[in-house]
Design a protein around this motif. Sequence first.
Motif, PDB file in Angstrom:
ATOM      1  N   THR A 181       2.967  12.406   9.249  1.00  0.00           N
ATOM      2  CA  THR A 181       2.946  12.307  10.708  1.00  0.00           C
ATOM      3  C   THR A 181       2.523  13.648  11.306  1.00  0.00           C
ATOM      4  OG1 THR A 181       4.709  10.677  10.601  1.00  0.00           O
ATOM      5  CG2 THR A 181       4.322  11.696  12.738  1.00  0.00           C
ATOM      6  N   ALA A 231       4.470   2.393   8.541  1.00  0.00           N
ATOM      7  CA  ALA A 231       4.823   2.168   9.955  1.00  0.00           C
ATOM      8  C   ALA A 231       5.264   0.733  10.219  1.00  0.00           C
ATOM      9  CB  ALA A 231       3.632   2.525  10.852  1.00  0.00           C
ATOM     10  N   ARG A 232       4.740  -0.216   9.431  1.00  0.00           N
ATOM     11  CA  ARG A 232       5.072  -1.624   9.697  1.00  0.00           C
ATOM     12  C   ARG A 232       6.519  -1.949   9.355  1.00  0.00           C
ATOM     13  NH1 ARG A 232       0.707  -4.471   6.208  1.00  0.00           N
ATOM     14  NH2 ARG A 232      -0.373  -2.580   6.872  1.00  0.00           N
ATOM     15  N   PHE A 233       7.179  -1.090   8.592  1.00  0.00           N
ATOM     16  CA  PHE A 233       8.581  -1.357   8.250  1.00  0.00           C
ATOM     17  C   PHE A 233       9.455  -0.733   9.335  1.00  0.00           C
ATOM     18  CE2 PHE A 233       6.030  -1.234   4.374  1.00  0.00           C
ATOM     19  CZ  PHE A 233       6.191  -2.553   3.984  1.00  0.00           C
ATOM     20  N   SER A 274       2.350   7.679   5.839  1.00  0.00           N
ATOM     21  CA  SER A 274       3.047   7.580   7.137  1.00  0.00           C
ATOM     22  C   SER A 274       2.503   6.403   7.933  1.00  0.00           C
ATOM     23  CB  SER A 274       2.897   8.879   7.928  1.00  0.00           C
ATOM     24  OG  SER A 274       1.576   9.035   8.415  1.00  0.00           O
ATOM     25  N   SER A 275       1.222   6.130   7.778  1.00  0.00           N
ATOM     26  CA  SER A 275       0.594   5.011   8.474  1.00  0.00           C
ATOM     27  C   SER A 275       0.993   3.676   7.840  1.00  0.00           C
ATOM     28  CB  SER A 275      -0.922   5.202   8.439  1.00  0.00           C
ATOM     29  OG  SER A 275      -1.590   4.096   8.965  1.00  0.00           O
ATOM     30  N   ASN A 276       0.926   3.628   6.517  1.00  0.00           N
ATOM     31  CA  ASN A 276       1.206   2.365   5.821  1.00  0.00           C
ATOM     32  C   ASN A 276       2.668   1.935   5.917  1.00  0.00           C
ATOM     33  OD1 ASN A 276      -1.409   1.760   4.968  1.00  0.00           O
ATOM     34  ND2 ASN A 276      -1.237   3.059   3.165  1.00  0.00           N
ATOM     35  N   SER A 312      -0.353  11.420   4.738  1.00  0.00           N
ATOM     36  CA  SER A 312      -0.931  10.936   5.997  1.00  0.00           C
ATOM     37  C   SER A 312      -1.078   9.422   5.949  1.00  0.00           C
ATOM     38  CB  SER A 312      -2.308  11.570   6.234  1.00  0.00           C
ATOM     39  OG  SER A 312      -2.182  12.959   6.411  1.00  0.00           O
ATOM     40  N   GLU A 313      -1.664   8.947   4.855  1.00  0.00           N
ATOM     41  CA  GLU A 313      -1.849   7.499   4.730  1.00  0.00           C
ATOM     42  C   GLU A 313      -0.508   6.787   4.535  1.00  0.00           C
ATOM     43  OE1 GLU A 313      -5.019   6.236   2.136  1.00  0.00           O
ATOM     44  OE2 GLU A 313      -6.319   7.885   2.745  1.00  0.00           O
ATOM     45  N   SER A 342      -3.906   4.128   0.931  1.00  0.00           N
ATOM     46  CA  SER A 342      -4.947   3.112   0.754  1.00  0.00           C
ATOM     47  C   SER A 342      -6.245   3.618   0.138  1.00  0.00           C
ATOM     48  CB  SER A 342      -5.251   2.463   2.103  1.00  0.00           C
ATOM     49  OG  SER A 342      -4.046   2.086   2.715  1.00  0.00           O
ATOM     50  N   LEU A 398      -1.224  14.414  10.857  1.00  0.00           N
ATOM     51  CA  LEU A 398      -2.132  13.608  11.694  1.00  0.00           C
ATOM     52  C   LEU A 398      -1.949  13.881  13.186  1.00  0.00           C
ATOM     53  CD1 LEU A 398      -1.940  10.078   9.958  1.00  0.00           C
ATOM     54  CD2 LEU A 398      -3.832  11.701   9.874  1.00  0.00           C
ATOM     55  N   SER A 399      -0.940  14.684  13.541  1.00  0.00           N
ATOM     56  CA  SER A 399      -0.649  14.898  14.964  1.00  0.00           C
ATOM     57  C   SER A 399      -1.786  15.633  15.648  1.00  0.00           C
ATOM     58  CB  SER A 399       0.620  15.730  15.126  1.00  0.00           C
ATOM     59  OG  SER A 399       1.692  15.066  14.542  1.00  0.00           O
ATOM     60  N   ALA A 405       0.817  -1.208   0.000  1.00  0.00           N
ATOM     61  CA  ALA A 405       0.000   0.000   0.000  1.00  0.00           C
ATOM     62  C   ALA A 405       0.852   1.259   0.000  1.00  0.00           C
ATOM     63  CB  ALA A 405      -0.923  -0.005   1.213  1.00  0.00           C
ATOM     64  N   TYR A 416      -5.422  17.334   8.052  1.00  0.00           N
ATOM     65  CA  TYR A 416      -6.106  16.149   7.538  1.00  0.00           C
ATOM     66  C   TYR A 416      -7.604  16.406   7.333  1.00  0.00           C
ATOM     67  CZ  TYR A 416      -7.678  11.406   6.824  1.00  0.00           C
ATOM     68  OH  TYR A 416      -8.252  10.291   6.279  1.00  0.00           O
ATOM     69  N   ARG A 463      14.991   1.063   9.557  1.00  0.00           N
ATOM     70  CA  ARG A 463      14.339   2.276   9.066  1.00  0.00           C
ATOM     71  C   ARG A 463      15.294   3.239   8.377  1.00  0.00           C
ATOM     72  NH1 ARG A 463      10.162   3.736  13.925  1.00  0.00           N
ATOM     73  NH2 ARG A 463      11.641   2.633  15.206  1.00  0.00           N
TER      74      ARG A 463
END
Lengths: 457, 468
Positions: free
Chosen positions: B346, B320-322, B316-318, B313-314, B205, B349-350, B202, B358, B331
């Motif tokens: 980030t 995050a798993r890495f 930064s979220s997607n 925004s999306e 998303s 969305l803070s 992603a 956002y 990282r």
Amino acid sequence: MNYEPIIGIEVHVELGTASKMFCGCPADHFGKEPNTQTCPVCLGLPGALPVPNKKAVEWTILLGLALGCTINEESKFDRKHYFYPDLPKGYQISQYDQPLAIGGSLELSNNPIIQSSNNPIKKKIRIRRVHLEEDTGKLQHAVVDGQRVSLVDFNRSGVALVEIVTEPDFRSVEEVDLFTKKLQQIVRYLRISSADMEKGSMRIEPSISMRKVESRKSKVESGEYPNYRVEIKNINSFKFARKAIEYEIIRQTEMLVHGDTPTQQTRGYVEAKGVTVAQREKEEAHDYRYFPEPDIPPMRWESSQLSAISRQIGELPDAKMKRFITAYGLSAYDAGLLVETKERAEYFEQVIRQKSAVISLKTIANWIINKKVDIEKTSPAQLLEQIVESTVVSAITDSEMETIIKQVLLDNVKAAEDYKNGKAQALMFLVGQAMRLAKGKSTAEILKINIIETIKI
Amino acid sequence: MDIKELTIQSALEGFQKKKFTVVDVVRACLANIQKYNDDYHALLTVVDEKTLLCQAEKIDKTDYSLPLSGIPIVLKDLFTTTGLRTTAGSKVLEHYTPVYDATVVARLKAAGAIIIGKANQDAWGHGSSGENTDYIPAKNPYDPSRVPGGSSSGSAVAVALGMCLASTGTDTGSSVRGPAAFCNLVGLKPTYGRVSRYGIIAMASSFDTIGHITKTVYDNALMCEITAGKDAYDATTGDQQVPTYSQGLDGTLRGKTIGLPKEYFELKGMDPRVRDATQAAIKKMEDLGARVIEVSLPHTTVAMACYYILVPSEVSSNLARFDGVRFGCGRETFGLEAKRRVMIGTYALSSGYYDAYYQTAAKIRTLIKKDFDDVFTKVDAIVAPSSPTLPFTIGERSSDPVAMYLSDIFMCPVNISGVPAVNVPCGFVGDLPVGLQIIGPQFGEQNIYQIASVYEKATEWYKRTTPV
């Protein structure tokens, strides 16, 4: 100066759905070989997407309705971000500003005999929200090849988790205890979770602060809450919840008495030492950066769907207890014990449906309550047989029995008092005395039941 | 058989009529990979020859009954493939081999396609030129001093240079249409939710769409009817039935109304040569029977600002798993563009900034969607250039992220609104191709394919293959 505790709680309940919240993996993770119940979705592998479990959503609504909540017609999932090795996506799928259910309440009332408490409690605890999220994996700290390592087991990752959040309405440990046990009972009645604390499928997080009690006359609660609160994470037994809260009440009161203000903190309960320890200060609090989960479309509920779910609630413990008292003429004590679990209540009603006229409801209730009948192994018919057999053995009439028991209690006032105050040994003494008077015409077991009954009435 | 001119349609016909075999075609692709990849950097991973020839022989020995029997394709490296390295163009995943196939990959395999390799791209899809790859950037096959477009850079280059007959891409803001435009190819950005995203790494998303790059509209329509449709693994896919897109391409443009968004044509940065080529294409469409009117997409001016709040925004979220715990690399291996987007997202969305950034951008998104909905009550399609400029030279914009972002100004609004769009070649300026974008209403792929196909048959720009 007096302080009173202001307590609110969050309770997490793992739903007993067959599969996890967002994938098809089995949800029952307890005692399973690590990482044997995982897939790309619950491992958070690149590219994997969550698809919500319909049953889990319906069960959350069911619980919300059972707790008197309003169901949000429009609800959605959100992403809650933080880094931790047991959280494979770097965010937890949860619900932020549109939870499934809001604004319910739960009526608390204690039964002084059952709960052996001197303070009668009758109050309403407001429930702020009930929402649905996913559980995390589990860390295991181990030594592998002489190296200290942390391992992650993802079997639990993605299991459906319901969070119930109350308003800060509790003013004592007893109230919290009553609430959590009652909540567990309701969850089990709805058959949406085993809610076993020891297996971690129900976890309690109390938030505690202490408020100055201003004066005697302003008994009406002021809406003002202290400007700090201490949250205790993930407590996994009723006993530890009590101890942790009691410890906090003392710790915070001592600080306040010495002129200090406790800081806003997250603390953990250390079981071995019976103390809470600071884990995180307010300044270190996470910014979770919530935003709507783009992988899952928002949910909308028609009133017809909600009423269909509502019909599944069935009779809850309070209603059942009331009905048992009025319909069967049982004491509050007996009715309370019979409805403790849905299974026991249903068993009782099956037995009385099959019973003959000679056996009284009270006798059946006594047998189920005091003889601790294994309802899974004893069919209603078998129980009735047992009752009939033992009645034959007892060659004493009811009035003879009454006389014997009265005499024993009259002769042994001290022992009766001791038993009332919790000395189990005193009961055995009383039974011995009754045996003597019954001269072999009754059994110890039957005499015991009658003594307990008489004392409690 | 010249593989650079061969389409899926003609290859399938050739197999049936025994003019050539799948083995012949696969060998020709491998020869081009051998010949061009070291200079053009289209592919990051190539499946070994033995495996490929074995697959090809097997198909030649049975029959060609599947819709893509024996068609060699290349996948963008965001497409998760069982047992085949998938890097997302990033060093973070340099050594990552997935354990499952994306839904689209499974559907293409089931349709008989042969996966020949994985294409270079801007890392994670972040880019419009291909230069943000963590590997060596791909080059434009029509002029190797220029960029091939991005982020599906290698996917376009591989088709243009005959390393495969078709490829897959993802389009979050321009990433299929852009490279298709810069490489004289057909590229579809389907309706959001038309093609499953399951197994596609992603980027953003709520914007990501899964498209294809081909030489002709027919080939593209054929691939789309295979990959599109509801997927139980992607909750955002729609239930809408999938038409047989490849069977509805004939006819004329008579009765069609085409809208030209005045805000696009008023843009100062548009290269006059691109404008001229676009105007000629519009004239051609009128000749073919279309009625052309001016329309307005009033929120175009704030579209890029909206896009560059919501997408990071999306992102930064997607990303995050890495987190360095898994997948091999830490990282610190993230490239500069990924770090830039993680930081912007980030921040947006803070707490304390969420409402200003956002939330505001999300409201603007609704307005932009409405712009498109309103226009589609009046027209069958919107036509605009895909890119305001010709393919630019390598390095020209890489030091100026904002200039780079603005190269997508005609394409990003389409992703914000979710509607489908297709790039079709519409001429050349010198040796450099120009792409035309045909935008349709939600789930209107059939309609834009048909318009594109009629135009394509009348012009046949796709026949001008690369000079190399």
